[in-house]
Scaffold this motif. Structure first.
Motif, PDB file in Angstrom:
ATOM      1  N   SER A  27       0.841  -1.196   0.000  1.00  0.00           N
ATOM      2  CA  SER A  27       0.000   0.000   0.000  1.00  0.00           C
ATOM      3  C   SER A  27       0.875   1.245   0.000  1.00  0.00           C
ATOM      4  CB  SER A  27      -0.902   0.015   1.239  1.00  0.00           C
ATOM      5  OG  SER A  27      -0.125   0.209   2.414  1.00  0.00           O
ATOM      6  N   GLU A  29       0.617   3.600   2.080  1.00  0.00           N
ATOM      7  CA  GLU A  29       0.958   3.840   3.480  1.00  0.00           C
ATOM      8  C   GLU A  29       2.174   3.016   3.903  1.00  0.00           C
ATOM      9  OE1 GLU A  29      -2.093   2.984   2.388  1.00  0.00           O
ATOM     10  OE2 GLU A  29      -3.422   4.637   2.941  1.00  0.00           O
ATOM     11  N   LYS A  30       2.184   1.737   3.546  1.00  0.00           N
ATOM     12  CA  LYS A  30       3.310   0.871   3.912  1.00  0.00           C
ATOM     13  C   LYS A  30       4.590   1.287   3.200  1.00  0.00           C
ATOM     14  CE  LYS A  30       0.744  -3.192   5.334  1.00  0.00           C
ATOM     15  NZ  LYS A  30       0.453  -4.605   5.112  1.00  0.00           N
ATOM     16  N   TYR A  39       3.199   9.826   3.469  1.00  0.00           N
ATOM     17  CA  TYR A  39       2.211   9.215   2.578  1.00  0.00           C
ATOM     18  C   TYR A  39       1.846  10.185   1.460  1.00  0.00           C
ATOM     19  CZ  TYR A  39      -2.464   8.158   0.862  1.00  0.00           C
ATOM     20  OH  TYR A  39      -3.538   7.956   0.054  1.00  0.00           O
TER      21      TYR A  39
END
Length: 76
Positions: A27, A29-30, A39
């Motif tokens: 993702s 975010e990751k 982000y």
């Protein structure tokens, strides 16, 4: 490179980043967490809103465990 081609190149880079990230099933975010960046920066790069720095490219490639050159392996 004229301004329109520059914008197209930045957008193509972002699209390639998104494809590579998705192929790794990571993702935004990751990826941001693993790369140590915000982000919103990943979002802006993927959507062609910013022309990122070489040091950020290195952080992203390292986080995705890919060579930096893979981020430039696209046509526009």
């Amino acid at each position: 490179m004229n301004n329109n081609r520059k914008i197209d190149y930045i957008k193509a880079f972002g699209e390639n980043l998104r494809a590579l990230r998705n192929s790794k099933k990571v993702s935004m975010e990751k990826l941001a967490l693993a790369a140590g960046i915000e982000y919103s920066q990943i979002f802006d790069i993927e959507h062609g809103k910013i022309n990122t720095t070489i040091s950020t490219i290195h952080l992203i490639a390292t986080a995705l465990e890919i060579p930096e050159k893979d981020l430039f392996d696209f046509t526009f």
